[in-house]
Motif scaffolding. Structure first.
Motif, mmCIF file in Angstrom:
data_model
loop_
_atom_site.group_PDB
_atom_site.id
_atom_site.type_symbol
_atom_site.label_atom_id
_atom_site.label_comp_id
_atom_site.label_asym_id
_atom_site.label_seq_id
_atom_site.Cartn_x
_atom_site.Cartn_y
_atom_site.Cartn_z
ATOM 1 N N GLN A 1 52.548 -1.759 39.293
ATOM 2 C CA GLN A 1 53.462 -2.742 38.766
ATOM 3 C C GLN A 1 54.118 -3.789 39.668
ATOM 4 O O GLN A 1 55.184 -4.592 39.218
ATOM 5 N N LEU A 2 53.864 -3.598 41.109
ATOM 6 C CA LEU A 2 54.241 -4.668 42.029
ATOM 7 C C LEU A 2 54.025 -6.053 41.814
ATOM 8 O O LEU A 2 52.639 -6.108 41.606
ATOM 9 N N SER A 3 54.815 -7.092 42.068
ATOM 10 C CA SER A 3 54.435 -8.400 41.418
ATOM 11 C C SER A 3 53.265 -8.940 42.439
ATOM 12 O O SER A 3 52.777 -9.645 41.703
ATOM 13 N N ASP A 4 53.480 -8.950 43.678
ATOM 14 C CA ASP A 4 52.605 -9.595 44.610
ATOM 15 C C ASP A 4 51.375 -8.872 44.635
ATOM 16 O O ASP A 4 51.336 -7.598 45.472
ATOM 17 N N PRO A 5 50.116 -9.438 44.545
ATOM 18 C CA PRO A 5 49.061 -8.632 44.622
ATOM 19 C C PRO A 5 48.669 -8.092 46.158
ATOM 20 O O PRO A 5 48.179 -7.196 46.233
ATOM 21 N N ALA A 6 49.097 -8.881 47.039
ATOM 22 C CA ALA A 6 49.035 -8.796 48.478
ATOM 23 C C ALA A 6 49.637 -7.400 49.077
ATOM 24 O O ALA A 6 49.199 -6.571 49.520
ATOM 25 N N VAL A 7 51.103 -7.618 48.520
ATOM 26 C CA VAL A 7 51.760 -6.470 48.728
ATOM 27 C C VAL A 7 51.266 -5.036 47.974
ATOM 28 O O VAL A 7 51.326 -4.109 48.443
ATOM 29 N N ARG A 8 51.010 -5.246 46.595
ATOM 30 C CA ARG A 8 50.387 -4.135 46.002
ATOM 31 C C ARG A 8 49.153 -3.689 46.805
ATOM 32 O O ARG A 8 49.081 -2.277 46.779
ATOM 33 N N ALA A 9 48.369 -4.523 47.173
ATOM 34 C CA ALA A 9 47.201 -3.939 48.228
ATOM 35 C C ALA A 9 47.630 -3.156 49.391
ATOM 36 O O ALA A 9 47.193 -1.965 49.590
ATOM 37 N N PHE A 10 48.726 -3.797 50.051
ATOM 38 C CA PHE A 10 49.179 -3.055 51.325
ATOM 39 C C PHE A 10 49.546 -1.762 50.852
ATOM 40 O O PHE A 10 49.416 -0.774 51.485
ATOM 41 N N VAL A 11 50.723 -1.645 49.991
ATOM 42 C CA VAL A 11 51.240 -0.386 49.424
ATOM 43 C C VAL A 11 50.411 0.729 49.117
ATOM 44 O O VAL A 11 50.128 1.824 49.413
ATOM 45 N N THR A 12 49.199 0.237 48.046
ATOM 46 C CA THR A 12 48.187 0.967 47.680
ATOM 47 C C THR A 12 47.565 1.680 48.913
ATOM 48 O O THR A 12 47.192 3.110 49.011
ATOM 49 N N ALA A 13 47.085 0.922 49.933
ATOM 50 C CA ALA A 13 46.039 1.401 51.012
ATOM 51 C C ALA A 13 47.005 2.306 51.944
ATOM 52 O O ALA A 13 46.531 3.410 52.190
ATOM 53 N N LEU A 14 48.325 1.763 52.260
ATOM 54 C CA LEU A 14 49.298 2.798 52.896
ATOM 55 C C LEU A 14 49.323 4.038 52.142
ATOM 56 O O LEU A 14 49.213 5.280 52.830
ATOM 57 N N ASN A 15 49.739 4.264 51.006
ATOM 58 C CA ASN A 15 49.932 5.508 50.290
ATOM 59 C C ASN A 15 48.842 6.374 50.335
ATOM 60 O O ASN A 15 48.811 7.562 50.103
#
Length: 107
Positions: free
Chosen positions: A7-21
């Motif tokens: 549900q993170l708003s920015d797709p680039a930030v969402r991809a970053f957090v998804t990959a990190l986690n």
């Protein structure tokens, strides 16, 4: 209460957090622009060395507490095997749908 990564708003930030986690180095690299940069607590860091030490070899994980600036500023409970858990702030600069720079530090 944390914000689900999906549900993170920015797709680039969402991809970053998804990959990190997911501890997914390939997906993490794909979320970044060529030549991406970063700082930690106001000091410039080598992105590859920092992510290896603070994320991948120490199993870093982000639980997002809040977001602002259209999802490019996060307050995160960040934890890894080295430092345990701490409240951190993350600011992202996005270029062409990828992270060009991030700045992190204790909140």
């Amino acid at each position: 209460m944390t914000i689900p990564v999906s549900q993170l708003s920015d797709p680039a930030v969402r991809a970053f957090v998804t990959a990190l986690n997911a501890n997914d180095e390939v997906a993490f690299a794909a979320a970044l622009t060529s030549g991406a940069g970063m700082s930690d607590d106001g000091s410039e860091r080598d992105l590859g060395q920092w992510t290896d030490r603070e994320v991948f070899s120490s199993h870093g994980h982000m639980d997002v507490e809040s977001e602002s600036d259209d999802g490019r500023d996060l307050v995160v409970r960040y934890r890894n095997d080295t430092w345990g858990e701490m409240l951190t702030r993350w600011h992202f600069t996005v270029d062409g749908g990828k992270i060009a720079r991030f700045e992190t530090g204790q909140a």
